[in-house]
Design an enzyme around this catalytic site. Structure first.
Site, PDB file in Angstrom:
ATOM      1  N   LYS A 170      91.995  16.671  15.926  1.00  0.00           N
ATOM      2  CA  LYS A 170      93.229  17.347  16.340  1.00  0.00           C
ATOM      3  C   LYS A 170      94.394  17.131  15.370  1.00  0.00           C
ATOM      4  O   LYS A 170      95.540  16.965  15.772  1.00  0.00           O
ATOM      5  CB  LYS A 170      93.639  16.927  17.757  1.00  0.00           C
ATOM      6  CG  LYS A 170      92.553  17.146  18.805  1.00  0.00           C
ATOM      7  CD  LYS A 170      91.939  18.539  18.773  1.00  0.00           C
ATOM      8  CE  LYS A 170      92.915  19.613  19.211  1.00  0.00           C
ATOM      9  NZ  LYS A 170      92.316  20.976  19.126  1.00  0.00           N
TER      10      LYS A 170
ATOM     11  N   HIS B 252      84.994  14.206  10.902  1.00  0.00           N
ATOM     12  CA  HIS B 252      86.023  13.350  11.504  1.00  0.00           C
ATOM     13  C   HIS B 252      85.682  11.873  11.271  1.00  0.00           C
ATOM     14  O   HIS B 252      86.335  10.995  11.821  1.00  0.00           O
ATOM     15  CB  HIS B 252      86.121  13.590  13.013  1.00  0.00           C
ATOM     16  CG  HIS B 252      86.715  14.918  13.396  1.00  0.00           C
ATOM     17  ND1 HIS B 252      87.818  15.451  12.764  1.00  0.00           N
ATOM     18  CD2 HIS B 252      86.365  15.807  14.364  1.00  0.00           C
ATOM     19  CE1 HIS B 252      88.105  16.624  13.331  1.00  0.00           C
ATOM     20  NE2 HIS B 252      87.248  16.856  14.285  1.00  0.00           N
TER      21      HIS B 252
ATOM     22  N   SER C 151      97.906  16.032  21.405  1.00  0.00           N
ATOM     23  CA  SER C 151      96.955  17.101  21.155  1.00  0.00           C
ATOM     24  C   SER C 151      95.535  16.671  21.550  1.00  0.00           C
ATOM     25  O   SER C 151      94.782  17.445  22.156  1.00  0.00           O
ATOM     26  CB  SER C 151      97.001  17.487  19.676  1.00  0.00           C
ATOM     27  OG  SER C 151      96.207  18.616  19.445  1.00  0.00           O
TER      28      SER C 151
END
Length: 298
Positions: free
Chosen positions: A50, A112, A142
């Protein structure tokens, strides 16, 4: 989206994996992830979840491949064009398989993973890495809304509980602090990292696209860059079914869209005064040994 299907999904629990909080869909293919063979012209898009991953992925995709025609943009979801290396999702090939099968060159691959878990071949091949970092407060907000709507993620329960989880480093992919600082430190010894800030992109996307072109050695004409900047505007991408993840079955858009606001400073609508004070104190401790600086408003 089928509400019966969504209500039948059991959310995963995080567990400790190589010292990082993870869930099975990102670790079950671990041997193949670690054995992944990077190429010198690969571009790895790395972020904490995010932090603007899809945004930068789409910018890079247009910079390199908009010449392949509008059909590609209209029919192939972004997650097929920019595979999620560690991802394993129902009904799709693994991220490793998707990356291996990419017909385009350079291959754009997203991850990620914190820096210490990135497959070694990326560093050995001197592949280029584009890292995007977002300030911790907006990132926490987020991520909370993302976990609310994504049944494939652990249940965030409520904002207060989830904020504590974020501070404790118990969100999937581990502590935000280690993630952003890890790549920042790596940049000091590995010159092929382009470290970007989400806040800079919101402030002046055109300027950041120009910096990206410069890092990638692209002499993209200014009118082309302007077209890309316009095409990747948050509100445009939010309405684009090929970039807004509306085709992913585990995401409940009735709870929240995958692309929610894309703003800087939305944390002010979530943090209480007490939470903000506690967070600032904790942040100061966790970030005291780094030169990395963030803006929480622009």
């Amino acid at each position: 989206m089928d509400p019966d299907f969504l209500s039948s999904i059991t959310r995963p629990e995080v567990y400790d994996f190589e010292g990082v909080s993870m869930i099975p869909c990102f670790t079950m293919n671990w041997v193949n992830i670690q054995k992944f063979q990077a190429r010198p012209d690969d571009i790895l898009i790395a972020t904490y979840p995010k932090a603007g991953t899809t945004w930068v992925s789409y910018i890079l995709e247009l910079l390199f491949f908009s010449k392949l025609g509008a059909e590609r943009q209209k029919t192939m979801p972004i997650y097929m064009r920019v595979p999620f290396l560690e991802g394993i999702f129902p009904g799709l090939p693994t991220g490793v398989e998707l990356a291996d099968q990419l017909p385009t060159s350079p291959r754009l691959i997203k991850t990620h993973l914190p820096v210490q878990l990135v497959p070694k071949s990326f560093w050995e091949q001197n592949s280029r890495v584009v890292y995007v970092a977002r300030n911790a407060k907006d990132n926490a907000v987020s991520y909370f809304h993302f976990d609310r709507m994504n049944k494939g993620q652990p249940d965030p329960i409520d904002w207060s509980t989830d904020l504590q989880k974020f501070m404790d480093g118990k969100k999937v992919f581990g502590p935000w602090y280690d993630h952003v600082c890890g790549y920042w430190e790596k940049k000091q010894t590995y010159s092929n990292i382009h470290y970007m800030f989400f806040e800079d992109m919101v402030e002046d996307t055109g300027r950041e696209v120009e910096h990206l072109c410069s890092f990638l050695g692209l002499s993209t004409p200014i009118e082309e860059r302007e077209r890309i900047t316009k095409g990747t505007h948050f509100d445009t991408m939010k309405l684009n079914n090929m970039t807004n993840y509306s085709t992913v079955p585990v995401m409940d858009f009735n709870v929240s869209p995958f692309m929610r606001k894309g703003k800087v400073g939305d944390w002010k609508n979530h943090f209480t005064v007490a939470q903000n004070e506690r967070f600032d104190e904790h942040y100061k401790q966790r970030m005291k040994n780094t030169t990395l600086q963030f803006r929480t408003q622009i």
